[in-house]
Scaffold this active site. Sequence first.
Site, PDB file in Angstrom:
ATOM      1  N   ARG A   1       6.347 -12.870 -65.585  1.00 37.59           N
ATOM      2  CA  ARG A   1       6.208 -12.480 -64.174  1.00 37.59           C
ATOM      3  C   ARG A   1       4.723 -12.214 -63.960  1.00 37.59           C
ATOM      4  NH1 ARG A   1       9.715  -8.222 -60.720  1.00 37.59           N
ATOM      5  NH2 ARG A   1      10.922 -10.129 -60.561  1.00 37.59           N
TER       6      ARG A   1
ATOM      7  N   HIS B   1      10.204 -17.867 -57.104  1.00 39.45           N
ATOM      8  CA  HIS B   1      11.065 -16.935 -57.851  1.00 39.45           C
ATOM      9  C   HIS B   1      12.367 -17.693 -58.157  1.00 39.45           C
ATOM     10  CE1 HIS B   1      12.637 -13.397 -59.509  1.00 39.45           C
ATOM     11  NE2 HIS B   1      12.732 -12.613 -58.457  1.00 39.45           N
TER      12      HIS B   1
ATOM     13  N   GLN C   1      15.748 -15.993 -59.261  1.00 40.22           N
ATOM     14  CA  GLN C   1      16.441 -15.326 -58.164  1.00 40.22           C
ATOM     15  C   GLN C   1      17.333 -16.312 -57.412  1.00 40.22           C
ATOM     16  OE1 GLN C   1      16.240 -11.929 -57.271  1.00 40.22           O
ATOM     17  NE2 GLN C   1      18.043 -12.602 -56.122  1.00 40.22           N
TER      18      GLN C   1
ATOM     19  N   ASP D   1      13.923 -10.649 -47.260  1.00 35.77           N
ATOM     20  CA  ASP D   1      13.225 -10.087 -48.416  1.00 35.77           C
ATOM     21  C   ASP D   1      12.203  -9.096 -47.865  1.00 35.77           C
ATOM     22  OD1 ASP D   1      12.120  -9.634 -50.935  1.00 35.77           O
ATOM     23  OD2 ASP D   1      11.104 -11.575 -51.080  1.00 35.77           O
TER      24      ASP D   1
ATOM     25  N   CYS E   1      17.242 -10.184 -52.274  1.00 40.89           N
ATOM     26  CA  CYS E   1      16.996 -10.178 -53.721  1.00 40.89           C
ATOM     27  C   CYS E   1      16.848  -8.766 -54.283  1.00 40.89           C
ATOM     28  CB  CYS E   1      15.765 -11.013 -54.038  1.00 40.89           C
ATOM     29  SG  CYS E   1      14.238 -10.343 -53.370  1.00 40.89           S
TER      30      CYS E   1
ATOM     31  N   ARG F   1      22.067 -12.191 -61.529  1.00 47.26           N
ATOM     32  CA  ARG F   1      20.832 -12.486 -62.258  1.00 47.26           C
ATOM     33  C   ARG F   1      21.137 -12.558 -63.758  1.00 47.26           C
ATOM     34  NH1 ARG F   1      15.859 -11.172 -60.146  1.00 47.26           N
ATOM     35  NH2 ARG F   1      15.135 -12.285 -62.002  1.00 47.26           N
TER      36      ARG F   1
END
Length: 312
Positions: A106, A133, A136, A229, A269, A297
């Site tokens: 990340r 991402h 996700q 988001d 998310c 996830r």
Amino acid sequence: MKKIRHFLSITDLSPKEFWQVMQLSKKLKTEHKRKGANKEIFPNKTLIMIFEKPSLRTRISFEAGMTHVGGHAIYLGPSDIGMGSREEPRDVAIVSSSMSDIIMARTFKHTTIENLAQHATVPVINALSNIEHPCQILADFMTIWEVKGKLEGLRLAYVGDAENNVTHSLALGCGLLGMHFYVGAPKGYWMDAAIFNKSQALAKKTNVSIKQTTKPQEAVKGADVVITDTWVSMGDEKEKKKRLKIFKPYQVNSSLMKLAHKKAIFLHCLPAYRGNEVSSDVIDSARSVVFQEAENRLHAQKGLMAFLLNQP
Ligand code: CP
Ligand code: NVA
């Protein structure tokens, strides 16, 4: 020689491979729910987890996921490596590859993950960069598939900051798998042009439309899935005050949700900022599947790792 497959973008999977990952994920989820454990399919395998930014879901889903299948995960936080200052990404990639079986990272810059992948001799997974991402989106699509029973032909709406990693991966994923994707975002916060063009090219092949508008109502009208988001992604903190003002008309609330299909579901998310990008009555409503999405996830990434580690 074993073929190394990285997962830096959702488009690193073909549609057929995406469904292979989904089937693996579903199998591992069902097995874990039924028996409280998985078969140890990764004995003695080690995952290196490189984090330049904070995390709840990504860290625990990868770490618990490895434990479930008999492997081990090593967490390296923002102050551990000093990537780019204490050590170059290429050296980090070579050293980590020599002692592990798979790497996830990340990072702030997407180029750092590309750099790691270029020099790694084990699969590298993008666990969020400024551009994408993709992990996700595996969990998001798994959740939509579970609830709606299909993906193809559905209409997804995204409202809020479209110039971010989640929106980019959603647009690319929708183009790849044949879902319509309508974005409602203020001018200046639309998708990165190169990503938008790439998603349009994919959408042409799957015969769906990907559109952007400044009107959230237009984006949400008739949608099967409504997504938002945070308005302030990690790395955008300096713009917080300005963003909170600009995005105010883009909150997903019950009056906006009324415009969607009556069976529309809501995804986020997480982490969520109730009262900003989403009202409490929407995120805590029966239409919200955010916690199923968060749990997925775990399952989707187990499926992904099984896919990447089992390349011929
Ligand atoms: N959705 C997500 O990636 O959450 P974390 O930032 O907590 O990992
Ligand atoms: N767009 C958000 C996602 C957090 C999981 C961010 O980058 O901070």
